[in-house]
Structures are given as structure tokens and as C-alpha cells.
Design an enzyme around this catalytic site. Structure first.
Site, PDB file in Angstrom:
ATOM      1  CD  GLN A 114      10.490  -4.915  -3.771  1.00  0.00           C
ATOM      2  OE1 GLN A 114      10.398  -6.131  -3.919  1.00  0.00           O
ATOM      3  NE2 GLN A 114      10.514  -4.102  -4.796  1.00  0.00           N
ATOM      4  CG  ASP A 115       6.285  -2.095  -1.412  1.00  0.00           C
ATOM      5  OD1 ASP A 115       6.277  -3.320  -1.670  1.00  0.00           O
ATOM      6  OD2 ASP A 115       5.712  -1.252  -2.115  1.00  0.00           O
ATOM      7  N   PRO A 116       5.360  -2.803   2.139  1.00  0.00           N
ATOM      8  CG  PRO A 116       4.614  -1.351   3.798  1.00  0.00           C
ATOM      9  CD  PRO A 116       5.408  -1.384   2.529  1.00  0.00           C
TER      10      PRO A 116
ATOM     11  CB  VAL B  65       9.546   1.051   0.897  1.00  0.00           C
ATOM     12  CG1 VAL B  65       8.434   2.085   0.825  1.00  0.00           C
ATOM     13  CG2 VAL B  65      10.686   1.417  -0.057  1.00  0.00           C
TER      14      VAL B  65
ATOM     15  CG  ASN C 131       7.537  -1.454  -5.809  1.00  0.00           C
ATOM     16  OD1 ASN C 131       8.174  -1.654  -4.782  1.00  0.00           O
ATOM     17  ND2 ASN C 131       7.402  -2.374  -6.753  1.00  0.00           N
TER      18      ASN C 131
END
EC number: 3.2.2.27
Length: 227
Positions: A63-65, A124, A133
Site C-alpha cells: 500500500q504505502d511505505p 503509493v 496514507n
């Protein structure tokens, strides 16, 4: 942001002049100037740098880091050597052990997978410290959708490993019947017991690759973080 020096370069360069990317670039310049943002600017494109387009055998979508200090370095689920292995990655290693019998490493550094042809791609690619997020909707989704679309167009088969709802939303972009999709719940402690454990994604990936005449991935990670 770092420039790519492999066969991703011409693919990514097509995005550089698009309106969304120019806005994203301006946003990131301001974010990195005024906030603490992960990963380091030079690590943003590590997934693409370490796994060239023509070498991709499997894609693991994140998803995101990670948003904690010293964790993120541009690969989904991976953390730098010396950093505590996060819970989702611990569960990935448990499943790897149950699936293929490999020892669980003492670290969470997944560069070896990237070098084996596993594209460890977040949807992302940046995040503010302590704010998961926080860069959602800034433009990265368009960029990484293009990456997935270009992979989908590639003739040589690959496996897309989609863990959890967010990753599975990208299934609509994978229309080429050459490719194979493996889906399960996310390895997070909140969902791993609902079907991630026992899903055998690693052996299933290798079974597919072997069946189409592609060399299998060596999923075994060196136990020590002295890399």
C-alpha cells in the site's frame, strides 16, 4: 527523485511530463522540504531500480511505505537491516516457513527477493513520518497504475501476488491471460488467520513459473542481516 538506469527508464519517462506527475513532483518537493518524509528521496524508486522490467517474474503489491524512522527503503513490506521486523512481514515469513520450509530470517530486508525478480511495489511510494496514507491521492496511484498496466502488456508471463483488499483493487488492470494472479487476505495480524496462513503463495508462484518454462524464484533469504 532518483533517475532510473535500466529498462524502466523509457517507461517511467513517459509519465514525467504528464500534468498529474508535475503536480506530484511539486507536492513532494514541498513535503520533503518542510516535513519528515519516508523513504529517503534516493530510495523512492528502489523497487524499479532493483528489479528491471524485463526481469520481473512476480509482483508483490503493498500500500504505502512504513511510516516509522529507518524502516522504509522503497520496497513493499521490506525494512532496512537492523530494523525490527514489522508484524505483517513476520507473518509473511511464517507463511514462507510453512510453505517452503525456509528458516525465518533475523531481519526484514527483502533486497534478495527484488534481485530474484520479485517487484516489491507499493501503490503509493512516499509517506509522512507517523502518518499512514498521508500521501494517498497525491498522484502516486496514477503512476503505479501505469507500472502495472505496462507489466500487464508484457508478453512474458509473471505472477501478481495480491494480499488484501487494496492490492486486489488492482486486479482490474491485469487483463492479459498470460499472467497469473494469486490472492489472499493481507498478512496483517488483523487478517492473516482469515486465509493468508496456508495460502502457499511462494510455492504456487514457482509452480506457475515452472509450468511456463521460467526459472523459479529462490525465496530463501539469508538468515543474518550482515548483507
Amino acid at each position: 527523485m532518483s533517475v532510473l538506469h535500466n529498462d524502466w527508464a523509457p517507461i517511467v519517462e513517459e509519465e514525467y511530463e504528464k500534468t498529474y506527475y508535475l503536480k506530484l513532483k511539486q507536492f513532494l518537493m514541498e513535503e520533503y522540504r518542510t516535513k519528515t518524509v519516508y523513504p529517503d528521496e534516493g530510495d523512492i524508486f528502489n523497487a524499479l531500480q532493483l528489479t528491471p522490467f524485463g526481469k520481473v517474474k512476480a509482483v508483490i503489491l503493498g500500500q504505502d511505505p512504513y511510516h516509522g524512522p529507518g524502516q522504509a527503503h522503497g520496497l513493499s513490506f521490506s525494512v532496512k537491516p537492523g530494523v525490527k521486523t514489522p508484524p505483517s512481514l513476520k507473518n509473511i515469513f511464517k507463511e514462507l516457513n510453512g510453505d517452503l520450509g525456509y528458516d525465518i530470517p533475523e531481519h526484514g530486508y527483502l533486497n534478495q527477493w527484488a534481485q530474484e525478480g520479485v517487484l516489491m511495489l507499493n501503490t503509493v511510494l512516499t509517506v509522512r513520518r507517523g502518518e499512514p496514507n498521508s500521501h494517498k491521492g497525491a498522484g502516486w496511484e496514477q503512476f503505479t497504475d501505469q507500472i502495472i498496466k505496462r507489466l500487464n502488456e508484457r508478453e512474458t508471463a509473471m505472477v501478481f501476488i495480491l494480499w488484501g483488499k487494496n492490492a486486489q483493487e488492482k486486479e482490474a488492470l491485469i487483463t492479459n491471460p498470460q499472467h497469473h494472479i494469486i490472492k489472499s487476505p493481507h498478512p496483517s495480524p488483523f487478517s492473516a488467520h482469515r486465509g493468508f496462513f496456508g495460502s502457499h503463495p511462494f510455492s504456487k508462484t514457482n509452480d506457475f513459473l515452472r509450468g511456463v518454462g521460467i526459472e523459479e524464484i529462490n525465496w530463501n533469504i539469508e538468515k543474518s542481516s550482515d548483507l
